[in-house]
Enzyme design. Structure first.
Site, PDB file in Angstrom:
ATOM      1  N   ARG A  15     -32.767 -14.559  11.303  1.00 48.40           N
ATOM      2  CA  ARG A  15     -32.363 -13.321  11.982  1.00 48.40           C
ATOM      3  C   ARG A  15     -31.044 -13.437  12.749  1.00 48.40           C
ATOM      4  O   ARG A  15     -30.487 -12.434  13.186  1.00 48.40           O
ATOM      5  CB  ARG A  15     -33.476 -12.845  12.931  1.00 48.40           C
ATOM      6  CG  ARG A  15     -34.590 -12.112  12.192  1.00 48.40           C
ATOM      7  CD  ARG A  15     -35.688 -11.688  13.146  1.00 48.40           C
ATOM      8  NE  ARG A  15     -36.503 -12.815  13.575  1.00 48.40           N
ATOM      9  CZ  ARG A  15     -37.289 -12.805  14.638  1.00 48.40           C
ATOM     10  NH1 ARG A  15     -37.354 -11.740  15.408  1.00 48.40           N
ATOM     11  NH2 ARG A  15     -37.999 -13.864  14.953  1.00 48.40           N
ATOM     12  N   LYS A  22     -29.242 -22.190  13.988  1.00 46.57           N
ATOM     13  CA  LYS A  22     -29.545 -21.389  15.183  1.00 46.57           C
ATOM     14  C   LYS A  22     -29.375 -22.179  16.475  1.00 46.57           C
ATOM     15  O   LYS A  22     -28.789 -21.680  17.442  1.00 46.57           O
ATOM     16  CB  LYS A  22     -30.967 -20.829  15.102  1.00 46.57           C
ATOM     17  CG  LYS A  22     -31.340 -20.019  16.331  1.00 46.57           C
ATOM     18  CD  LYS A  22     -32.561 -19.181  16.108  1.00 46.57           C
ATOM     19  CE  LYS A  22     -33.806 -20.004  16.149  1.00 46.57           C
ATOM     20  NZ  LYS A  22     -35.009 -19.139  16.052  1.00 46.57           N
ATOM     21  N   GLY A 137     -48.296 -16.540  19.265  1.00 44.53           N
ATOM     22  CA  GLY A 137     -49.649 -17.081  19.181  1.00 44.53           C
ATOM     23  C   GLY A 137     -50.411 -16.711  20.447  1.00 44.53           C
ATOM     24  O   GLY A 137     -49.901 -16.867  21.557  1.00 44.53           O
ATOM     25  N   ASN A 230     -33.924 -15.586  18.708  1.00 43.10           N
ATOM     26  CA  ASN A 230     -34.078 -15.373  17.271  1.00 43.10           C
ATOM     27  C   ASN A 230     -32.979 -14.508  16.694  1.00 43.10           C
ATOM     28  O   ASN A 230     -32.790 -14.478  15.485  1.00 43.10           O
ATOM     29  CB  ASN A 230     -35.436 -14.727  16.974  1.00 43.10           C
ATOM     30  CG  ASN A 230     -36.586 -15.624  17.400  1.00 43.10           C
ATOM     31  OD1 ASN A 230     -36.755 -16.709  16.871  1.00 43.10           O
ATOM     32  ND2 ASN A 230     -37.331 -15.197  18.398  1.00 43.10           N
ATOM     33  N   ARG A 340      -1.988 -25.988  32.838  1.00 46.94           N
ATOM     34  CA  ARG A 340      -2.657 -26.781  31.805  1.00 46.94           C
ATOM     35  C   ARG A 340      -3.012 -28.178  32.334  1.00 46.94           C
ATOM     36  O   ARG A 340      -2.857 -28.474  33.508  1.00 46.94           O
ATOM     37  CB  ARG A 340      -1.758 -26.869  30.581  1.00 46.94           C
ATOM     38  CG  ARG A 340      -1.558 -25.503  29.921  1.00 46.94           C
ATOM     39  CD  ARG A 340      -0.479 -25.532  28.859  1.00 46.94           C
ATOM     40  NE  ARG A 340      -0.718 -26.576  27.870  1.00 46.94           N
ATOM     41  CZ  ARG A 340       0.200 -27.068  27.044  1.00 46.94           C
ATOM     42  NH1 ARG A 340       1.438 -26.611  27.085  1.00 46.94           N
ATOM     43  NH2 ARG A 340      -0.106 -28.026  26.189  1.00 46.94           N
ATOM     44  N   TYR A 394      10.270 -32.264  24.919  1.00 50.68           N
ATOM     45  CA  TYR A 394       9.843 -32.748  23.604  1.00 50.68           C
ATOM     46  C   TYR A 394      11.038 -32.760  22.676  1.00 50.68           C
ATOM     47  O   TYR A 394      11.702 -31.737  22.491  1.00 50.68           O
ATOM     48  CB  TYR A 394       8.754 -31.806  23.082  1.00 50.68           C
ATOM     49  CG  TYR A 394       8.120 -32.211  21.787  1.00 50.68           C
ATOM     50  CD1 TYR A 394       7.577 -33.489  21.613  1.00 50.68           C
ATOM     51  CD2 TYR A 394       8.017 -31.308  20.730  1.00 50.68           C
ATOM     52  CE1 TYR A 394       6.969 -33.846  20.426  1.00 50.68           C
ATOM     53  CE2 TYR A 394       7.410 -31.659  19.541  1.00 50.68           C
ATOM     54  CZ  TYR A 394       6.882 -32.927  19.387  1.00 50.68           C
ATOM     55  OH  TYR A 394       6.281 -33.277  18.206  1.00 50.68           O
TER      56      TYR A 394
HETATM   57  C1  UD1 Z   1     -44.454 -20.641  17.406  1.00 45.56           C
HETATM   58  C2  UD1 Z   1     -45.944 -20.845  17.647  1.00 45.56           C
HETATM   59  C3  UD1 Z   1     -46.523 -19.642  18.376  1.00 45.56           C
HETATM   60  C4  UD1 Z   1     -45.765 -19.430  19.674  1.00 45.56           C
HETATM   61  C5  UD1 Z   1     -44.258 -19.334  19.414  1.00 45.56           C
HETATM   62  C6  UD1 Z   1     -43.496 -19.334  20.719  1.00 45.56           C
HETATM   63  C7  UD1 Z   1     -46.717 -22.144  15.734  1.00 45.56           C
HETATM   64  C8  UD1 Z   1     -47.454 -22.126  14.451  1.00 45.56           C
HETATM   65  N1  UD1 Z   1     -46.636 -21.007  16.385  1.00 45.56           N
HETATM   66  O1  UD1 Z   1     -44.351 -19.531  16.535  1.00 45.56           O
HETATM   67  O2  UD1 Z   1     -47.887 -19.841  18.664  1.00 45.56           O
HETATM   68  O3  UD1 Z   1     -46.240 -18.277  20.317  1.00 45.56           O
HETATM   69  O4  UD1 Z   1     -43.789 -20.447  18.645  1.00 45.56           O
HETATM   70  O5  UD1 Z   1     -42.138 -19.093  20.508  1.00 45.56           O
HETATM   71  O6  UD1 Z   1     -46.254 -23.186  16.152  1.00 45.56           O
HETATM   72  N2  UD1 Z   1     -39.626 -25.314  13.196  1.00 45.56           N
HETATM   73  C9  UD1 Z   1     -39.397 -26.492  12.554  1.00 45.56           C
HETATM   74  N3  UD1 Z   1     -39.951 -26.690  11.337  1.00 45.56           N
HETATM   75  C10 UD1 Z   1     -40.719 -25.767  10.730  1.00 45.56           C
HETATM   76  C11 UD1 Z   1     -40.964 -24.555  11.403  1.00 45.56           C
HETATM   77  C12 UD1 Z   1     -40.395 -24.361  12.642  1.00 45.56           C
HETATM   78  O7  UD1 Z   1     -38.703 -27.367  13.063  1.00 45.56           O
HETATM   79  O8  UD1 Z   1     -41.191 -26.031   9.613  1.00 45.56           O
HETATM   80  C13 UD1 Z   1     -39.032 -25.121  14.527  1.00 45.56           C
HETATM   81  C14 UD1 Z   1     -38.116 -23.918  14.605  1.00 45.56           C
HETATM   82  O9  UD1 Z   1     -36.779 -24.299  14.326  1.00 45.56           O
HETATM   83  C15 UD1 Z   1     -38.276 -23.496  16.044  1.00 45.56           C
HETATM   84  C16 UD1 Z   1     -39.701 -23.901  16.379  1.00 45.56           C
HETATM   85  O10 UD1 Z   1     -40.072 -24.867  15.433  1.00 45.56           O
HETATM   86  O11 UD1 Z   1     -37.398 -24.175  16.900  1.00 45.56           O
HETATM   87  C17 UD1 Z   1     -40.663 -22.725  16.346  1.00 45.56           C
HETATM   88  O12 UD1 Z   1     -40.744 -22.226  15.042  1.00 45.56           O
HETATM   89  P1  UD1 Z   1     -40.915 -20.694  14.737  1.00 45.56           P
HETATM   90  O13 UD1 Z   1     -40.976 -20.502  13.255  1.00 45.56           O
HETATM   91  O14 UD1 Z   1     -39.907 -19.918  15.475  1.00 45.56           O
HETATM   92  O15 UD1 Z   1     -42.378 -20.438  15.326  1.00 45.56           O
HETATM   93  P2  UD1 Z   1     -42.986 -19.078  15.784  1.00 45.56           P
HETATM   94  O16 UD1 Z   1     -43.397 -18.301  14.595  1.00 45.56           O
HETATM   95  O17 UD1 Z   1     -42.075 -18.420  16.736  1.00 45.56           O
HETATM   96 CA    CA Z   2     -39.710 -18.559  17.322  1.00 43.81          CA
END
Ligand code: UD1
Ligand code: CA
Length: 464
Positions: A15, A22, A137, A230, A340, A394
């Protein structure tokens, strides 16, 4: 106690609609991941592991902290899968703190409270109540009156929640602290049979509860600390929240900001008493403002020290770069001045509009008020550097110094070709190009003598 930190930063951040990862987008001058690392560093962890995936090489290049390790997650199969990649690097004894790389305003004290709450082998979750919890969550607690009242049973992802669970306002912020040994066991048991087909880190809560491991919720002190980025709109919103907080802290110390909504800090700003800052100023790197300093509207100041009672007039740009820049007590800079790296102005110096100063010292009371360039110069006390004059420092290959003794007057539109020395009390006639040293106390002029030609006629158009 051994503390390991895992920061998840492998996600794509679709997004943001950006080619850049990001977590490398900037907030208050530092990228998002750096904010999270800085907060975590406040706890003095023995090891910090960043999980990278999308744009991994870029993220790893841009990120630095003591004791930092990276693990790659390819492909990205969910937050549980992300932490699984880090598991082999975690010390079995002690606690693991898990953070999201895209939640930048989290504070060290909040993390410390969470880690403390996990003491004695508990799983601690950072939670918050939101007016609109959609997308997050939800924290599911055991119904009252069933024994173990209100204990946390599970986190249910929005996609998987029942309509009743969706009404729960208490959400998981994405930050948890867990006993490492048990965490590894729970991670190994994760499955991906859910609405997203991902390995959810949040399923460790159900696994902990099933083993009768206590799961505790710690309420975040405010919403701002746990908001994620996001989209560009959310990034801008968090930037403003950060800036409002920075402005409020400065005003609490007595700094008078003309408008806290038009103030930007991208680094550290230290102010003594009675500092006034007009609208639209940006402070970057390390900036120190002495007592009674006034900064006019729309100035940009980076890596600089401004001494007591100095005035920076509107639209001035002071960038000390790596060397720093200093403005002495009572000095006046601007409007439209540019300082500077290595600009060192002593007390009561005046630098006016369209004057650029680089790697030069100006002695007490020296003036360069209009349209001038001073580079690699040592300028004595009370020198007057005339309008339109420059140092030619210079030669196309090397830089050379210009030295101007105290009380010298450099006439307008002069060029001082370095290396060159102008002696104390010397006067340089306007329009001179000075290529050899000018003796102290004398008038030096280096231009053709003025001449007038009586009877001279202008050319006239030839008739054909
Ligand atoms: C997650 C939580 C959710 C919580 C929310 C808070 C889970 C399953 N859910 O959801 O309960 O309310 O954060 O913001 O954890 N990332 C990885 N690898 C992956 C997937 C994600 O490194 O395979 C990283 C993303 O870059 C990010 C973070 O994990 O920094 C969270 O991932 P994101 O997909 O944003 O989780 P949410 O759906 O927001
Ligand atoms: Ca998130």
């Amino acid at each position: 106690m051994v503390l390991n930190v895992v920061i998840m930063a492998a996600g794509k951040g679709t997004r943001m609609r950006s080619a850049r990862a990001k977590v490398l987008h900037r907030l208050a001058g530092r990228h998002l991941l750096q904010h999270v690392l800085d907060a975590a560093a406040g706890l003095g962890p023995s090891r910090t592991i960043v999980v990278t995936g999308h744009e991994a090489a870029e993220v790893e290049r841009a990120t630095g902290a003591p004791g930092l390790a990276f693990v790659r997650q390819e492909p990205q199969l969910g937050t549980g899968h992300a932490v699984q990649q880090a598991a082999p690097l975690l010390d079995d004894t002690g606690t693991t703190l898990i953070l999201n790389g895209d939640v930048p305003l989290i504070e060290a004290e909040t993390l410390q409270a969470l880690v403390s709450a996990s003491a004695g082998g508990k799983l601690a979750l950072l939670t918050v109540e939101l007016a609109d919890p959609s997308g997050y969550g939800r924290i599911v607690r055991r119904a009252a009156g069933t024994g173990g009242d209100e204990a946390i049973e599970a986190i249910v992802e929005d996609k998987d929640a029942t309509p009743e669970q969706r009404r729960v306002a208490e959400i998981y912020t994405g930050v948890m602290a867990a006993p490492t040994h048990a965490l590894k066991r729970w991670l190994a048991a994760l499955r991906n049979d859910n609405a997203a087909g991902e390995y959810y880190l949040t399923d460790v809560v159900r696994l902990a509860a099933a083993e009768a491991t206590p799961v505790v919720g710690v309420a975040a002190p405010n919403e701002t600390e746990v908001l994620g980025v996001n989209s560009p709109a959310q990034l801008a919103d968090l930037e403003r929240r950060y800036q409002r907080r920075a402005a409020a802290l400065l005003m609490a110390q007595g700094v008078r900001l003309a408008d806290p909504a038009r103030f930007d800090l991208r680094g550290d700003l230290r102010c003594d008493a009675d500092v006034e800052i007009d609208v639209g100023c940006v402070f970057e790197g390390e900036v120190v403002l002495g007592e009674g300093v006034r900064v006019g509207a729309f100035c940009i100041i980076r890596n600089a020290t401004i001494a007591a009672r100095a005035t920076i007039r509107p639209y001035s740009h002071i960038d000390g770069e790596a060397l720093g820049a200093t403005v002495g007590a009572g000095a006046v800079v601007g409007p439209f001045a540019r300082l500077r790296g290595g600009a060192e102005l002593a007390a009561d110096v005046h630098v006016g509009n369209f004057v650029e100063i680089k790697n030069s010292t100006l002695g007490r009371g020296a003036k360069a008020n209009h349209l001038a360039y001073l580079g690699d110069a040592s300028v004595g006390e009370h020198v007057n550097f005339g309008a339109g004059s420059i140092t030619a420092n210079y030669d196309g290959a090397n830089k050379h110094r210009t030295t101007i003794g105290a009380d010298a007057h450099i006439g307008s539109n002069s060029v001082l070709v370095a290396p060159v020395v102008v002696g104390a009390g010397a006067t340089i006639g306007a329009g001179s190009t000075i290529t050899r040293d000018a003796p102290a106390g004398q008038l030096t002029i280096a231009r053709t003598r003025q001449a007038s030609f009586a009877g001279w006629k202008r050319p006239t158009k030839k008739s054909r």
